[in-house]
Design a protein around this motif. Sequence first.
Motif, mmCIF file in Angstrom:
data_model
loop_
_atom_site.group_PDB
_atom_site.id
_atom_site.type_symbol
_atom_site.label_atom_id
_atom_site.label_comp_id
_atom_site.label_asym_id
_atom_site.label_seq_id
_atom_site.Cartn_x
_atom_site.Cartn_y
_atom_site.Cartn_z
ATOM 1 N N SER A 91 5.741 3.095 2.094
ATOM 2 C CA SER A 91 6.451 1.929 1.921
ATOM 3 C C SER A 91 7.887 2.307 1.311
ATOM 4 N N GLY A 92 8.220 3.613 1.408
ATOM 5 C CA GLY A 92 9.598 4.060 1.344
ATOM 6 C C GLY A 92 9.924 4.578 -0.055
ATOM 7 N N MET A 93 9.055 4.427 -1.070
ATOM 8 C CA MET A 93 9.211 4.367 -2.382
ATOM 9 C C MET A 93 8.908 5.648 -2.922
ATOM 10 N N ALA A 94 8.011 6.574 -2.389
ATOM 11 C CA ALA A 94 7.586 7.762 -2.661
ATOM 12 C C ALA A 94 8.468 8.784 -3.238
ATOM 13 N N PRO A 95 9.337 9.121 -2.727
ATOM 14 C CA PRO A 95 10.570 10.044 -3.186
ATOM 15 C C PRO A 95 11.172 9.545 -4.446
ATOM 16 N N MET A 96 11.397 8.334 -4.730
ATOM 17 C CA MET A 96 11.839 7.767 -5.927
ATOM 18 C C MET A 96 11.074 8.092 -6.950
ATOM 19 N N CYS A 97 9.664 7.627 -6.548
ATOM 20 C CA CYS A 97 8.511 7.861 -7.577
ATOM 21 C C CYS A 97 8.428 9.262 -7.957
ATOM 22 N N GLN A 98 8.435 10.342 -6.996
ATOM 23 C CA GLN A 98 8.425 11.544 -7.281
ATOM 24 C C GLN A 98 9.536 12.021 -8.221
ATOM 25 N N ASP A 146 7.104 1.338 6.400
ATOM 26 C CA ASP A 146 6.406 0.023 6.619
ATOM 27 C C ASP A 146 6.351 -0.747 5.264
ATOM 28 N N THR A 147 7.274 -1.744 5.044
ATOM 29 C CA THR A 147 7.249 -2.104 3.767
ATOM 30 C C THR A 147 6.154 -3.504 3.492
ATOM 31 N N SER A 148 5.263 -3.645 4.915
ATOM 32 C CA SER A 148 4.210 -4.832 4.690
ATOM 33 C C SER A 148 3.371 -4.340 3.842
ATOM 34 N N VAL A 149 3.150 -2.998 3.789
ATOM 35 C CA VAL A 149 2.059 -2.606 2.838
ATOM 36 C C VAL A 149 2.175 -3.036 1.358
ATOM 37 N N LEU A 150 3.461 -3.383 0.887
ATOM 38 C CA LEU A 150 3.487 -3.892 -0.601
ATOM 39 C C LEU A 150 2.892 -5.252 -0.555
ATOM 40 N N LEU A 151 2.835 -6.000 0.654
ATOM 41 C CA LEU A 151 1.888 -7.281 0.505
ATOM 42 C C LEU A 151 0.352 -7.281 0.943
ATOM 43 N N SER A 152 -0.010 -6.250 2.050
ATOM 44 C CA SER A 152 -1.242 -6.254 2.435
ATOM 45 C C SER A 152 -2.035 -5.195 1.529
ATOM 46 N N GLN A 153 -1.356 -4.352 1.164
ATOM 47 C CA GLN A 153 -1.725 -3.245 0.583
ATOM 48 C C GLN A 153 -2.842 -2.124 1.425
ATOM 49 N N VAL A 154 -2.669 -2.197 2.738
ATOM 50 C CA VAL A 154 -3.538 -1.716 3.597
ATOM 51 C C VAL A 154 -2.841 -0.306 3.840
ATOM 52 N N PRO A 155 -3.555 0.628 3.543
ATOM 53 C CA PRO A 155 -3.093 2.218 3.852
ATOM 54 C C PRO A 155 -2.974 2.279 5.327
ATOM 55 N N GLY A 156 -1.988 3.642 5.420
ATOM 56 C CA GLY A 156 -1.295 3.767 6.769
ATOM 57 C C GLY A 156 -2.541 4.134 7.652
ATOM 58 N N GLY A 157 -3.649 4.780 7.295
ATOM 59 C CA GLY A 157 -4.846 5.236 8.134
ATOM 60 C C GLY A 157 -5.609 4.299 8.480
ATOM 61 N N ASP A 163 -3.162 -8.807 19.279
ATOM 62 C CA ASP A 163 -2.223 -9.902 19.040
ATOM 63 C C ASP A 163 -2.549 -10.517 17.657
ATOM 64 N N ARG A 164 -3.885 -10.412 16.964
ATOM 65 C CA ARG A 164 -4.333 -11.198 16.107
ATOM 66 C C ARG A 164 -4.380 -10.025 14.790
ATOM 67 N N ILE A 165 -3.696 -9.045 14.786
ATOM 68 C CA ILE A 165 -3.443 -7.955 13.904
ATOM 69 C C ILE A 165 -3.058 -8.640 12.576
ATOM 70 N N GLN A 166 -1.976 -9.484 12.729
ATOM 71 C CA GLN A 166 -1.549 -10.022 11.636
ATOM 72 C C GLN A 166 -2.581 -11.017 10.760
ATOM 73 N N GLU A 167 -3.212 -11.483 11.435
ATOM 74 C CA GLU A 167 -4.357 -12.354 10.764
ATOM 75 C C GLU A 167 -5.194 -11.671 10.058
ATOM 76 N N VAL A 168 -5.601 -10.504 10.534
ATOM 77 C CA VAL A 168 -6.513 -9.512 9.843
ATOM 78 C C VAL A 168 -5.897 -9.036 8.747
ATOM 79 N N PHE A 169 -4.491 -8.616 8.803
ATOM 80 C CA PHE A 169 -3.664 -8.040 7.711
ATOM 81 C C PHE A 169 -3.691 -9.326 6.586
ATOM 82 N N GLU A 170 -3.522 -10.531 6.762
ATOM 83 C CA GLU A 170 -3.516 -11.740 5.789
ATOM 84 C C GLU A 170 -4.979 -12.145 5.359
ATOM 85 N N GLU A 171 -6.061 -11.527 6.060
ATOM 86 C CA GLU A 171 -7.287 -11.894 5.502
ATOM 87 C C GLU A 171 -7.805 -10.868 4.619
ATOM 88 N N ILE A 172 -7.095 -9.554 4.836
ATOM 89 C CA ILE A 172 -7.641 -8.332 4.033
ATOM 90 C C ILE A 172 -7.464 -8.785 2.605
#
Length: 598
Positions: free
Chosen positions: A210-217, A290-301, A317-326
């Motif tokens: 999400s880009g926040m890890a260095p600040m968190c460290q 990738d700040t979308s992880v803050l909404l989907s909470q889906v880890p990168g792997g 093309d349906r990956i956004q639907e999956v991210f919304e379903e998770i």
Amino acid sequence: MTKHKVHITDVILRDAHQSLIATRMRTEDMLPACEWLDQAGYWSLECWGGATFDACVRFLKEDPWERLRTLRAALPNTRLQMLLRGQNLLGYRHYGDDVVEAFVAKAAENGIDVFRVFDALNDVRNLETSIKAVKKAGKHAQGTLCYTVSPVHDTDAYLAQAQAMADMGADSIAIKDMAGLLTPAVTAELVGKLKRSLDLPVFLHSHATSGMAPMCQWAAMEAGVDHIDTALSAFAGGTSHPPTESLVAALHDAGHDTGLNLELLDKATRHFREVRKKYHQFESAYNGVDTSVLLSQVPGGMMSNLANQLKEQGALDRIQEVFEEIPRVRQDLGFPPLVTPTSQIVGTQAVINVLGGKRYDTITNEVKKYLQGWYGQAPAEVNAELQRRAVGREELVEERPANLIPRELEELRKQVGALAQSDEDVLTYAMFPDQAKAFLEQRRDGTLQPEPLEPVPSGRGGPVSSKFKITVHGESYDIDVTGANPSGENERRFYMTVDGVPEEIHLESLDAGNGGERKSGGRSEATKEGHVTTSMPGNIVDVLVKEGDQVSAGDPVLIIEAMKMETEVKATIAGTVKAVAIAKGDRVVPGEVLVDIE
């Protein structure tokens, strides 16, 4: 602010390449840097566990135990660390206590000093046996908080979990932020309260997604954190971790000692920068912020895995639907943290819900086991209607799941038989029976071959090669086209070798009188209601019916493994099984007729 020593654990040998190149780094590419890593001054190096064990056996054709012994010899002055999934160990189910005890003992014997032990549900009951086994081996047991965000996950809950792990004998507490969800304010609060309430070292492990890890460290350091995980810059950023060198320089400038030598780190990172080019075919598409992880909470792997699965099915093309379903599936399951194996459980079910067109029309076996209680206690209330549909009249598991698992090590030893040359081989078989059996047979026969690596692109034009590497539904093949000639008006015959075996391939036009019927693996395309098919590519685990059987609509007819999860595929109508087109072990793809019911 009190100046204190901040210890560094580098994940270059495990989580960094697991996050960015699908865990494909080979031992031979680690060894040249070990002299510098061993002298640099790290508190520990994470080098084993997680997905490395699976990748060694499945793809690299390396003995993971031999990797550990080799690294132990190459890093004599540095603690070696592994990631252990509690009662899951390194597999995808709970094991009997005797298997957990044996695995921990052998890992310690072969070179592991620090065991970071976690449970995907933060159910501390699932950590009891492994922590006790680590202590018995005289090694460092690290209790882990899997950080996530939900209505039931708050600082008080994490503090209570940390206290419970301390009471079990944990030597330290790790905050594992696998999806990069931590914010600086939460980090400061959680680290500060852990330091005040427990007399134990606190570790921070936060992915950079999400880009926040260095600040968190930095917030953690100001709050008194003792240890921070980083990755050498050659494999930092994206879904990996913040760079080691940057944090070391910042801490030194602020007067905090890390004990690390930047010149040695630079030598090591230059080596790994070159090594990374070798694995370009496995590069994750998610290697930036990738700040979308803050909404989907889906880890990168998990993101890259889902993308690959959908790409195979022509449904990227349906990956956004999956991210919304998770998040919806996660809520139905009581807000489990998304970490192995719950990330696979939630992700696979979300894909099936989206591609199947009807939510929970098909429920994976793992979701059923989860809702029954075989993985432990869900953090919050689960969807009662979904639980009823999945579990039916079977009893729920209220106690520690492993209490109901009999001792199984001797039975596993009998199953693997003479293929196992050591106790370590038996434990490899326990983790991944099918893959381990193939690995051990190939080792016996002298035919172990790692998956091929594509040449590094030169960027220059040249003659078109007749040699290719193709991937079809997750299976990779080396193709060498050796000749071609027309056989008829609508057909051409190609001569080629596939993985070194001569083949003759006939390519026939879809207009050549076959009505446009698609053939794949010798199976026709599903065209009517009685044609049982699957919505995901995978391997057949079991076939539950035979020709002539009578079935009712909804009866399971086969079990498929997809995305490391098993799913029952059910009869679409009532009737008689006219034909069965698959057998155990077959690879199948969506849309094929697997069972024909009339």
